[in-house]
Design a protein around this motif. Structure first.
Motif, PDB file in Angstrom:
ATOM      1  N   MET A  12       0.813  -1.211   0.000  1.00  0.00           N
ATOM      2  CA  MET A  12       0.000   0.000   0.000  1.00  0.00           C
ATOM      3  C   MET A  12       0.851   1.268   0.000  1.00  0.00           C
ATOM      4  SD  MET A  12      -2.853  -1.425  -0.154  1.00  0.00           S
ATOM      5  CE  MET A  12      -4.063  -0.162   0.097  1.00  0.00           C
ATOM      6  N   SER A  13       1.916   1.277   0.759  1.00  0.00           N
ATOM      7  CA  SER A  13       2.693   2.508   0.911  1.00  0.00           C
ATOM      8  C   SER A  13       3.368   2.940  -0.380  1.00  0.00           C
ATOM      9  CB  SER A  13       3.729   2.351   2.026  1.00  0.00           C
ATOM     10  OG  SER A  13       4.639   1.330   1.706  1.00  0.00           O
ATOM     11  N   THR A  14       3.551   2.032  -1.307  1.00  0.00           N
ATOM     12  CA  THR A  14       4.204   2.397  -2.562  1.00  0.00           C
ATOM     13  C   THR A  14       3.215   2.729  -3.673  1.00  0.00           C
ATOM     14  OG1 THR A  14       4.364   0.071  -3.099  1.00  0.00           O
ATOM     15  CG2 THR A  14       6.323   1.095  -2.155  1.00  0.00           C
ATOM     16  N   SER A  15       1.922   2.647  -3.401  1.00  0.00           N
ATOM     17  CA  SER A  15       0.941   2.875  -4.470  1.00  0.00           C
ATOM     18  C   SER A  15       1.047   4.288  -5.048  1.00  0.00           C
ATOM     19  CB  SER A  15      -0.476   2.589  -3.994  1.00  0.00           C
ATOM     20  OG  SER A  15      -0.831   3.450  -2.940  1.00  0.00           O
ATOM     21  N   MET A  16       1.292   5.287  -4.216  1.00  0.00           N
ATOM     22  CA  MET A  16       1.449   6.646  -4.725  1.00  0.00           C
ATOM     23  C   MET A  16       2.732   6.754  -5.556  1.00  0.00           C
ATOM     24  SD  MET A  16       1.384  10.469  -2.945  1.00  0.00           S
ATOM     25  CE  MET A  16       1.186   9.759  -1.362  1.00  0.00           C
ATOM     26  N   LEU A  17       3.782   6.093  -5.113  1.00  0.00           N
ATOM     27  CA  LEU A  17       5.033   6.113  -5.867  1.00  0.00           C
ATOM     28  C   LEU A  17       4.857   5.424  -7.218  1.00  0.00           C
ATOM     29  CD1 LEU A  17       7.986   6.900  -6.065  1.00  0.00           C
ATOM     30  CD2 LEU A  17       8.565   4.841  -4.758  1.00  0.00           C
ATOM     31  N   VAL A  18       4.103   4.350  -7.258  1.00  0.00           N
ATOM     32  CA  VAL A  18       3.822   3.678  -8.529  1.00  0.00           C
ATOM     33  C   VAL A  18       3.170   4.652  -9.504  1.00  0.00           C
ATOM     34  CG1 VAL A  18       2.340   1.940  -9.630  1.00  0.00           C
ATOM     35  CG2 VAL A  18       3.729   1.320  -7.650  1.00  0.00           C
ATOM     36  N   THR A  19       2.205   5.414  -9.021  1.00  0.00           N
ATOM     37  CA  THR A  19       1.542   6.414  -9.864  1.00  0.00           C
ATOM     38  C   THR A  19       2.550   7.416 -10.400  1.00  0.00           C
ATOM     39  OG1 THR A  19      -0.523   6.155  -8.645  1.00  0.00           O
ATOM     40  CG2 THR A  19      -0.259   8.184  -9.905  1.00  0.00           C
ATOM     41  N   LYS A  20       3.444   7.876  -9.544  1.00  0.00           N
ATOM     42  CA  LYS A  20       4.460   8.854  -9.960  1.00  0.00           C
ATOM     43  C   LYS A  20       5.431   8.258 -10.984  1.00  0.00           C
ATOM     44  CE  LYS A  20       3.295  12.199  -7.083  1.00  0.00           C
ATOM     45  NZ  LYS A  20       2.903  13.534  -7.496  1.00  0.00           N
ATOM     46  N   ILE A  21       5.790   6.992 -10.806  1.00  0.00           N
ATOM     47  CA  ILE A  21       6.686   6.328 -11.763  1.00  0.00           C
ATOM     48  C   ILE A  21       5.987   6.192 -13.110  1.00  0.00           C
ATOM     49  CG2 ILE A  21       7.904   4.187 -12.313  1.00  0.00           C
ATOM     50  CD1 ILE A  21       8.258   3.831  -9.228  1.00  0.00           C
ATOM     51  N   ARG A  22       4.722   5.801 -13.079  1.00  0.00           N
ATOM     52  CA  ARG A  22       3.956   5.674 -14.324  1.00  0.00           C
ATOM     53  C   ARG A  22       3.873   7.019 -15.052  1.00  0.00           C
ATOM     54  NH1 ARG A  22      -0.909   2.010 -11.787  1.00  0.00           N
ATOM     55  NH2 ARG A  22       0.177  -0.006 -11.897  1.00  0.00           N
ATOM     56  N   GLU A  23       3.662   8.096 -14.302  1.00  0.00           N
ATOM     57  CA  GLU A  23       3.610   9.434 -14.902  1.00  0.00           C
ATOM     58  C   GLU A  23       4.947   9.794 -15.536  1.00  0.00           C
ATOM     59  OE1 GLU A  23       2.365  11.950 -11.665  1.00  0.00           O
ATOM     60  OE2 GLU A  23       0.300  11.215 -11.753  1.00  0.00           O
ATOM     61  N   ALA A  24       6.039   9.489 -14.827  1.00  0.00           N
ATOM     62  CA  ALA A  24       7.378   9.782 -15.360  1.00  0.00           C
ATOM     63  C   ALA A  24       7.645   8.960 -16.612  1.00  0.00           C
ATOM     64  CB  ALA A  24       8.440   9.502 -14.295  1.00  0.00           C
ATOM     65  N   ALA A  25       7.251   7.696 -16.618  1.00  0.00           N
ATOM     66  CA  ALA A  25       7.460   6.827 -17.777  1.00  0.00           C
ATOM     67  C   ALA A  25       6.665   7.342 -18.972  1.00  0.00           C
ATOM     68  CB  ALA A  25       7.063   5.396 -17.440  1.00  0.00           C
ATOM     69  N   LYS A  26       5.443   7.757 -18.729  1.00  0.00           N
ATOM     70  CA  LYS A  26       4.607   8.292 -19.814  1.00  0.00           C
ATOM     71  C   LYS A  26       5.229   9.552 -20.404  1.00  0.00           C
ATOM     72  CE  LYS A  26      -0.104   9.649 -20.931  1.00  0.00           C
ATOM     73  NZ  LYS A  26      -1.470   9.849 -20.449  1.00  0.00           N
ATOM     74  N   ALA A  27       5.735  10.426 -19.527  1.00  0.00           N
ATOM     75  CA  ALA A  27       6.362  11.663 -19.980  1.00  0.00           C
ATOM     76  C   ALA A  27       7.603  11.388 -20.829  1.00  0.00           C
ATOM     77  CB  ALA A  27       6.725  12.546 -18.786  1.00  0.00           C
ATOM     78  N   GLU A  28       8.317  10.296 -20.513  1.00  0.00           N
ATOM     79  CA  GLU A  28       9.527   9.933 -21.258  1.00  0.00           C
ATOM     80  C   GLU A  28       9.225   9.059 -22.472  1.00  0.00           C
ATOM     81  OE1 GLU A  28      12.531   8.057 -18.858  1.00  0.00           O
ATOM     82  OE2 GLU A  28      12.366   9.565 -17.282  1.00  0.00           O
TER      83      GLU A  28
END
Length: 100
Positions: A12-28
């Motif tokens: 659970m604690s990494t779910s927000m980080l997963v969202t941020k990683i997905r956003e960064a991957a999409k941007a790249e």
């Protein structure tokens, strides 16, 4: 598509980080699948991972996981990057681990 797995205490604690990683991957424009799971579920969730990242709270499991997955890159997420929920830095770490 590369598979990046984040492991933490309960997934659970990494779910927000997963969202941020997905956003960064999409941007790249980086094609990857990123998910978080409890470290207790590693054997059933990480078999096909290209990189396994550990939340700081479970980094003590690194040795055990390296024995379970000797052919996979496994590292703890930097505590500063984790605390800041810096998806871009964590994605860069995963890409380095994969060799990209």
């Amino acid at each position: 598509m590369k598979k990046i797995v984040l492991l933490c205490t309960a997934g659970m604690s990494t779910s927000m980080l997963v969202t941020k990683i997905r956003e960064a991957a999409k941007a790249e424009g980086y094609d990857c699948d990123v998910n978080a799971y409890p470290v207790a579920d590693a054997s059933s969730t990480s078999n096909d991972a290209d990189a396994i990242l550990l939340g700081p709270q479970v980094r003590f499991q690194e040795k055990n996981l390296k024995q379970l997955f000797p052919d996979k890159p496994i590292e703890a997420i930097d505590m500063m990057s984790y605390g800041a929920m810096d998806g871009k830095k964590v994605l860069a770490q995963a890409k380095r681990m994969i060799g990209e």
